[in-house]
Design an enzyme around this catalytic site. Structure first.
Site, PDB file in Angstrom:
ATOM      1  N   GLY A  32       0.797  -1.224   0.000  1.00  0.00           N
ATOM      2  CA  GLY A  32       0.000   0.000   0.000  1.00  0.00           C
ATOM      3  C   GLY A  32       0.825   1.267   0.000  1.00  0.00           C
ATOM      4  O   GLY A  32       0.329   2.338  -0.375  1.00  0.00           O
ATOM      5  N   GLU A  33       2.061   1.220   0.377  1.00  0.00           N
ATOM      6  CA  GLU A  33       2.906   2.408   0.452  1.00  0.00           C
ATOM      7  C   GLU A  33       3.308   2.850  -0.948  1.00  0.00           C
ATOM      8  O   GLU A  33       3.758   2.027  -1.771  1.00  0.00           O
ATOM      9  CB  GLU A  33       4.138   2.105   1.305  1.00  0.00           C
ATOM     10  CG  GLU A  33       4.998   3.318   1.591  1.00  0.00           C
ATOM     11  CD  GLU A  33       6.185   2.970   2.473  1.00  0.00           C
ATOM     12  OE1 GLU A  33       7.159   3.732   2.495  1.00  0.00           O
ATOM     13  OE2 GLU A  33       6.128   1.901   3.135  1.00  0.00           O
ATOM     14  N   SER A  34       3.160   4.135  -1.224  1.00  0.00           N
ATOM     15  CA  SER A  34       3.379   4.644  -2.582  1.00  0.00           C
ATOM     16  C   SER A  34       4.822   4.468  -3.032  1.00  0.00           C
ATOM     17  O   SER A  34       5.080   4.158  -4.204  1.00  0.00           O
ATOM     18  CB  SER A  34       2.994   6.127  -2.647  1.00  0.00           C
ATOM     19  OG  SER A  34       3.773   6.881  -1.713  1.00  0.00           O
ATOM     20  N   ILE A  55       5.334   0.964  -4.075  1.00  0.00           N
ATOM     21  CA  ILE A  55       4.671   0.714  -5.362  1.00  0.00           C
ATOM     22  C   ILE A  55       5.529   1.261  -6.495  1.00  0.00           C
ATOM     23  O   ILE A  55       5.687   0.613  -7.544  1.00  0.00           O
ATOM     24  CB  ILE A  55       3.276   1.363  -5.373  1.00  0.00           C
ATOM     25  CG1 ILE A  55       2.375   0.668  -4.350  1.00  0.00           C
ATOM     26  CG2 ILE A  55       2.660   1.295  -6.757  1.00  0.00           C
ATOM     27  CD1 ILE A  55       1.007   1.309  -4.213  1.00  0.00           C
TER      28      ILE A  55
END
Length: 1457
Positions: free
Chosen positions: A662-664, A667
């Protein structure tokens, strides 16, 4: 190119018909008549119509229609043709009929007759491959029929025409000339038939059935020829063949540009490609948006073809059309899949119709071409990918019919192509069959049942479970399909409640089928392993290591076993990783599955190819900013092959292997690695990796927008295109490219939710991942149905199988289920014994014994065994296993023995089973003695009854049922109960229980020992009970069986002896009263010794030492069985005397014989044994001489048996002197001087013991015995000349034997009563004679000893006593007369030998002279003058004075003389 070779030319045409049964002229006339008949039929139908009939009747030829004219012209010429029929162009006689078929003006009846004519021509083989222009003619027929047009007058006639169209098209394909058809025409035939199938949805049921059946026949006909084509195939390029159809009444323009007439019907012309077009449900009639054509042609390597394909369309049909047809059939499933995704009130009717039809066609193709499919890469690629994916989707259908068809197809594929479908089969079982068969998750019971049936069908295939285990369970990158199948079947076979359904028995059939396959493979699969196992102490890259030779079992078997062991370690590491990633990696390092220093490549392979990992943890690890994690991320991306793959599919494949965090920032790092890898392999459209990155972000956003329920307004196409402007290096991406991506994301969501390894849903992303892995997976290993790894597989399946069979058998009520379970038990037992799974066999036997109900029965429930089918079958199975596989039975011998004991208590065993269990040779050797022994035993009389043992046991036990009130009379068993008893006995007879013990000599050592210990345990348990007769009988029975197996295993007595002896010892020492148990223990011990002595010389002493137990018997016990014991000893001695060589052994034997000497019943047998040993010295040895003398003396002293036996015993003792003499001579000849001297000294000791024994008997009360003993003693003293006895022995003999005997007799005479010792006078006479004779006989020896003077005084003293002894109160006249005579004779001899002389100068002679006459005067003073005259005395005195040595010299001379 894809077609078989065909003969051509006129010569070949003629050769092709040389074998015809009729002449050429006959055939010509026959065919002409056929055509004439068909022309007449068409004209006759046309005349019925006013339009056609008017022209004809007017007589004006100019007004005749061209269709009629062509028919009339044909009719005129057919009988005038001069050519051979095969040389005639078929188009000439076909064209008139084809014109009618294609005409818009003809009605349905006329068109139908024309079609019938064409069908007849084709069906009688007027056209074959040898016919001139057959290719053009047949193609002309296909073109005409597929574009058939006619006026519809009524529904019935329309259906007839459609059926005839189907008939003709099928005849074209079945014709001998069908091989000349082109790929395009074959596809046209299939397309036309398919269109009729859908049109028939609104017609009658008959047309529907015929149309579908024709479609099946077409597919079978086409694909049956696949094996005739070579493997070279140049594919038709995409779009080279196209088709447009009308389905369900929807108007579609055909290739000719003509529209369907409103009042007519047409079958549109065909310009090539097969496509499902618009599919309308026959059930619901709902039109569905047509799917775009999915025709993608590939070459042999799976790449897109670029050739023109025009030639391919016109060449003779082969692989190209088959690829098109197969892809068309697959597209039908794809169309149905999309239709099924819509909202329908009730879709099951649709799901059961269209899919079944499509699947049926595919199955028809596979049934006939399956064995050849893998030779053609184009078809193989299609099946591997698109077709199989559709099968997985339809494998979850709600319709049992669809499921059944899918499973049948997969079974076909497994048989023909399993080596090419490794991962596909894994996916199908994991995502479909196992998912459905386990039930739950919203699946219906019919689905579960069909899946279970399919799974069982697979298990019945001989190689299936081996293939699954070798290729999947032993592959680190695959799931454990075999293990999952076994666990599922076992779980499904065990009901949650007590009710048993068909599903449970079906699952059990699957388990038993697996075991059955193993039993059939026993004995096959021996290998000589050549594979080199890698060092487990070093890091092994297991995800990349390969076997040296996957086709050679000598290589791959060891490799697979090694890999399976590593897989277990890997799975343990997976569990550790899912709990704690750091500890998981450390565990893998310790197991040498990862290098000591972690490498990005190794970790990336672990993440990429290991099933079961937590995808959330993988995503977090890969997205981490740590440098090692970044390197691992790029190495992980490098494991993917994105070549030729659209961006959306590549992204699906990449994100399938982990869950995007979930961490940008994470990603971004992950998508950067992905974009770099994708651009590296697919740079065609994208300008750089940044474009790939931006577009990937855009696709993820689009996916969220389209499939999130929280987003109300969805992104449109234009918005998506606008969002991606100028991202391709400052330029726009092609609109079509972006639209394809947009629709792909909209239609198929990219799933980011991690469902874990346990997820059984096959998404498109997972399928892409599967196809990618299939390119890198190990080759499929073919086991050839050999038992290379059956042992490893059995270790997995055995436990669940035994548990499942046991539960089902317990709950079953039908006989056929009983039999199935019993067969399963026996198969498991067979495999367990073969592969030495003793614990499995023990568990099985324990379970079976519980079903026999023998362990739960009361003593009077015996008839149940004959009536209960389950108990009967279980009982037979238990003893079948015991007899067949006893080698592998261990702890469960106790359970088997419990059953045997229960049968024994019920009286169902053979009356003499225990005795029959002994070896037959033992019975034949000792039948007589054994019979007499048993008949005379205390318990034998109680066993003698007038009825068989089993019947008596049954009656007595049945009577107890009614004996609760002792005042009431006991009832006899009814006929029904007697019948049940007889049936039970028959069952037990079939079990051959006695063979367990008679054949125990073939048992392995461990099993034999366990059997013996079980018997001991059972006997001890019974002995510890309350002491009832039944418990004692049980203990005796166990002991009998123990003795039987001991006797039957004489070659392995060392294995059993210790435990058997200890058990018998415990019995003997614990029982103080006679009973059957101690009797059996004692006689069993004697029988063991008797039987085993001849074969086990090394154990002879130990066996004989064991007989000391008999000596330790309680007096009451010993007295009760003394006779029988002695008889057994008698048998033992007579049969094994030569094998008894030790003194210890003989001591035990003679001790037992000595005891029998005073037992009235035992003495005879005991003396018989002693006589056998001593008579003639046959078995008399130095080691047993003294023992035998002692035993003989005891028999001589015993009054049992009368004087005769005592006399014989004395004779035996006296006769043994000959043995001593013989041994002395032999020793002197055979031994060294020193050894001979020592041996002779031992013989002297034996002789002394002999005379001492005789001396004891001389005091016997019985006159006859006393006197005979004196004579025997005298003979032994006189006969000792042959033995070199030393002087001290003679002195010892006089002192301890002769003088002692004389003193004892004097004492007896003076002290004892005359009634006790009658006629002692005669005995005294014999005794004094013995003294005289012995002294004179040994005088030359005795005179040499220093103590001769004292000895001589003792002799004189005894003579004096005997002369003065009073017998019955007065002196004996006979002794008064005899003693002086004996003494005189003795003095004369001494005088003659110079021993006794008048006084001399020597002190010794003077002393002897003085002592002699001092004692002689006490006897008879006149003896001196009688022996020596005065003159002799004077002369002797003078000689003595002249020489001091004259006396000694004279003595020497006389001695030597």
């Amino acid at each position: 190119m894809g077609c078989p070779n065909r003969p051509s030319g006129a010569r070949e045409v003629k050769e092709g018909y040389e074998d015809c049964s009729f002449t050429s002229s006959d055939k010509h006339a026959t065919f002409a008549c056929i055509i004439n008949s068909e022309v007449g039929a068409v004209l006759a139908v046309m005349r019925r119509n006013v339009r056609w009939g008017g022209h004809y009747l007017s007589g004006n030829d100019q007004r005749e229609h061209s269709l009629i004219q062509s028919l009339m012209a044909l009719r005129k010429q057919i009988f005038y043709w001069q050519h051979q029929w095969n040389d005639t162009d078929p188009r000439f006689y076909l064209q008139p009929f084809l014109d009618i078929i294609q005409s818009d003006e003809t009605g349905a009846p006329i068109t139908g007759v024309a079609l019938s004519a064409v069908y007849k021509i084709l069906s009688v083989d007027m056209i074959d491959q040898y016919t001139v222009n057959a290719e053009s003619a047949l193609q002309l027929v296909v073109d005409a029929v597929t574009s058939c047009r006619f006026e519809v007058t009524d529904p019935a006639s329309e259906e007839v025409v459609l059926m005839k169209i189907l008939q003709v098209l099928l005849a074209c394909m079945k014709s001998k000339a069908s091989t000349v058809l082109s790929n395009q025409h074959v596809c046209s035939i299939v397309n036309t038939c398919f269109r009729i199938v859908h049109q028939a949805g609104t017609k009658g049921e008959l047309l529907q059935r015929i149309a579908r059946n024709t479609m099946h026949e077409l597919v079978r006909c086409i694909f049956s020829r696949l094996q005739d084509f070579d493997k070279t195939y140049h594919p038709v390029p995409s779009g080279a063949i196209t088709v447009k159809q009308e389905v369900g009444g929807v108007h579609i323009e055909d290739s000719t540009g003509r529209n369907q007439l409103e009042n007519g019907s047409s079958i549109s012309n065909y310009d090539g490609q097969l496509s499902p077009g618009t599919v309308t449900s026959d059930a619901a009639g709902v039109p569905v948006t047509p799917l775009p054509s999915k025709t993608v042609s590939r070459d042999d390597d799976g790449k897109d073809a670029t050739s023109s394909g025009l030639h391919m369309q016109k060449e003779h049909y082969g692989i190209p059309c088959m690829v098109e047809i197969f892809q068309f059939l697959s597209s039908l499933l794809t169309a149905v899949e999309h239709i099924g995704m819509g909202t329908r009130a009730n879709s099951i009717a649709f799901d059961e119709d269209v899919p079944i039809f499509a699947l049926g066609l595919i199955n028809s193709a596979l049934e006939l071409s399956g064995s050849s499919l893998h030779h053609h890469p184009s078809l193989l690629h299609l099946i591997r990918d698109e077709v199989f994916q559709n099968f997985i989707q339809f494998g979850l259908s709600m319709s049992p019919l669809v499921l059944s068809m899918v499973f049948s197809i997969i079974l076909n594929l497994y048989h023909h192509m399993h080596t090419e479908l490794k991962l596909q089969l894994e996916a199908f079982f994991s995502c479909v069959i196992l998912r459905l068969a386990q039930g739950g998750n919203g699946h219906s019971y019919p689905q579960e049942e069909v899946a279970m049936e399919a799974l069982v069908d697979f298990c019945r295939q001989k190689e299936f479970v081996i293939d699954m285990y070798v290729n999947l369970d032993c592959d680190v990158t695959c799931s454990n399909v075999f293990e999952d199948i076994v666990n599922l079947l076992s779980k499904s076979a065990i009901p949650e409640d007590s009710s048993l359904s068909s599903m449970h028995t079906l699952a059990l059939d699957g388990l038993i089928a697996v075991i059955k396959g193993m039993t059939e493979r026993i004995g096959s699969g021996s290998i000589n392993s050549k594979g080199t196992l890698l060092n487990s102490e070093e890091h092994t890259p297991i995800w990349t290591v390969r076997c040296d030779d996957y086709s050679d079992p000598n290589h791959w078997v060891s490799f697979v076993q090694w890999r399976k062991l590593l897989k277990k370690s890997v799975m343990a590491g997976v569990d550790q990783f899912n709990t704690n990633p750091k500890k998981g990696l450390e565990f893998l390092q310790q197991a040498h599955l990862l290098p000591d220093k972690l490498e990005p490549q190794s970790v990336s392979c672990f993440f990429r190819y290991t099933p079961g990992l937590d995808k959330n943890l993988i995503g977090d690890f890969l997205g981490n900013h740590d440098q090692f994690c970044i390197q691992t991320l790029h190495a992980f991306a490098g494991t993917f092959d994105f070549r030729g793959m659209n961006l959306d599919n590549a992204l699906r494949l990449f994100l399938e292997t982990f869950r995007l965090p979930g961490e940008s920032q994470k990603i971004q790092r992950i998508l950067e690695a992905f974009s770099e890898r994708y651009y590296e392999q697919s740079p065609q459209i994208l300008a750089n990796k940044d474009a790939a990155l931006l577009l990937s972000y855009s696709l993820i956003l689009l996916n969220t927008d389209q499939h999130s329920s929280q987003v109300k307004r969805k992104m449109t196409e234009n918005e998506f295109i606008r969002n991606n402007r100028l991202i391709n290096g400052g330029n726009d991406l092609p609109r079509e490219y972006l639209l394809d991506l947009y629709h792909s994301i909209c239609n198929k969501e990219i799933c980011f939710t991690d469902k874990g390894a346990a997820s059984m849903e096959m998404t498109s992303s997972r399928w892409l991942d599967l196809i990618d892995k299939s390119k890198k997976t190990d080759p499929f290993i073919v086991s050839d149905c050999k038992a290379y790894l059956d042992r490893d597989m059995f270790a997995i399946v055995s436990g669940p199988t035994v548990a499942a069979i046991s539960v089902v058998f317990e709950l079953a009520e039908e006989d056929d289920v009983y039999q199935t379970c019993i067969n399963g038990f026996l198969d498991v037992a067979k495999v367990s014994a073969c592969y030495h799974f003793e614990d499995v066999l023990d568990d099985l036997v324990v379970s079976l014994c519980g079903f026999t109900i023998l362990l739960n029965l009361s003593s009077f429930d015996e008839p149940v065994l004959g009536e209960d089918m389950k108990a009967r079958m279980a009982t037979e199975a238990v003893f079948t296993i015991a007899n067949r596989y006893g080698d592998s039975i261990r702890a469960s011998w106790r359970n088997i023995l419990d059953c045997i004991l229960r049968l024994h208590k019920l009286g169902l065993l053979p009356a003499h089973m225990a005795s029959d269990a002994a070896d037959e040779s033992e019975h034949s050797a000792n039948a007589g003695n054994r019979r007499s022994t048993l008949s005379s035993s205390p318990n034998a009389q109680s066993q003698k009854t007038g009825s068989p043992q089993g019947y008596v046991g049954f009656v007595s036990r049945f009577s107890r049922l009614f004996s609760f009130d002792t005042d009431e009379p006991r009832s006899e068993p009814t006929e029904q109960q007697l019948a049940a008893h007889r049936q039970a006995r028959q069952i037990i007879e079939k079990c051959h229980i006695e063979s367990i013990f008679t054949e125990s000599k073939f048992l392995q050592a461990e099993s034999l020992l366990q059997l013996a210990q079980a018997l001991i345990w059972a006997s001890e348990q019974a002995a510890k009970q309350n002491g009832s007769p039944e418990d004692e009988d049980t203990a005796v029975f166990c002991l009998e069986l123990l003795i039987a197996i001991t006797l039957n295993n004489r070659d392995r007595i060392g294995l059993l002896w210790q435990c058997v002896y200890e058990h018998i010892t415990s019995i003997v020492q614990s029982i103080v009263m006679p009973c059957a148990l101690v009797e059996k223990a004692v006689f069993g011990l004697l029988r063991i010794c008797q039987r085993l002595l001849p074969y086990k010389e090394d154990l002879a002493d130990e066996l004989l030492r064991s007989l000391q137990l008999v000596l330790k018997l309680d007096a009451r016990v010993a007295d009760a069985y003394c006779e029988q014991i002695t008889q057994e000893i008698n048998c033992l001695v007579k049969s094994n005397a030569v094998h008894i060589r030790s003194q210890m052994g003989w001591r035990v034997i003679t001790s037992l014989l000595s005891i029998s000497a005073r037992h009235p019943e035992a003495a005879e047998a005991g003396f018989d044994s002693l006589f056998f040993i001593m008579s003639g010295g046959a078995h008399l040895l130095p080691v047993n001489y003294l023992l035998c003398m002692d035993a003989s003396r005891q028999f001589a002293e015993s009054r049992v048996g009368g004087a005769e036996r005592s006399l014989l015993a004395l004779d035996l003792m006296a006769g043994s002197l000959d043995c001593l003499v013989q041994w002395t001579h032999e020793a002197k000849k055979a031994m060294e001087e020193q050894d001979a001297a020592r041996f002779c000294q031992d013989i002297g000791e034996m002789w002394l013991r002999l005379v001492q024994g005789l001396k004891r008997v001389c005091s016997d009360q019985r006159e006859e015995i006393r006197n005979h003993a004196l004579l025997s003693l005298q003979n032994c003293l006189i006969g000792a000349d042959g033995i070199d006895l030393p002087h001290y022995l003679w002195l010892q003999c006089f002192n301890s034997v002769i003088f002692s005997m004389l003193d004892d007799l004097i004492e007896i005479t003076q002290v004892r009563s005359y009634k006790d010792y009658r006629n002692m006078e005669g005995t005294l006479i014999l005794a004094v004679k013995l003294l005289s004779k012995a002294f004179l006989q040994l005088l030359h020896w005795l005179s040499r000893v220093e103590t001769f003077g004292q000895l001589w005084v003792d002799v004189l003293t005894r003579m004096d006593k005997y002369m003065k002894v009073k017998v019955r109160g007065k002196k004996s006249e006979k002794l008064l007369e005899l003693v002086p005579e004996l003494l005189k004779n003795t003095l004369l001899v001494m005088k003659a030998r110079g021993i006794l002389t008048p006084r001399s100068s020597t002190s010794q002679g003077d002393v002897l002279w003085e002592v002699t006459w001092t004692n002689v005067n006490n006897v008879d003073p006149s003896l001196r003058s009688e022996v020596f005259s005065d003159q002799e005395l004077e002369q002797q005195s003078q000689q003595a004075e002249s020489g001091a040595d004259s006396i000694s010299n004279g003595t020497s001379v006389s001695t030597s003389g």
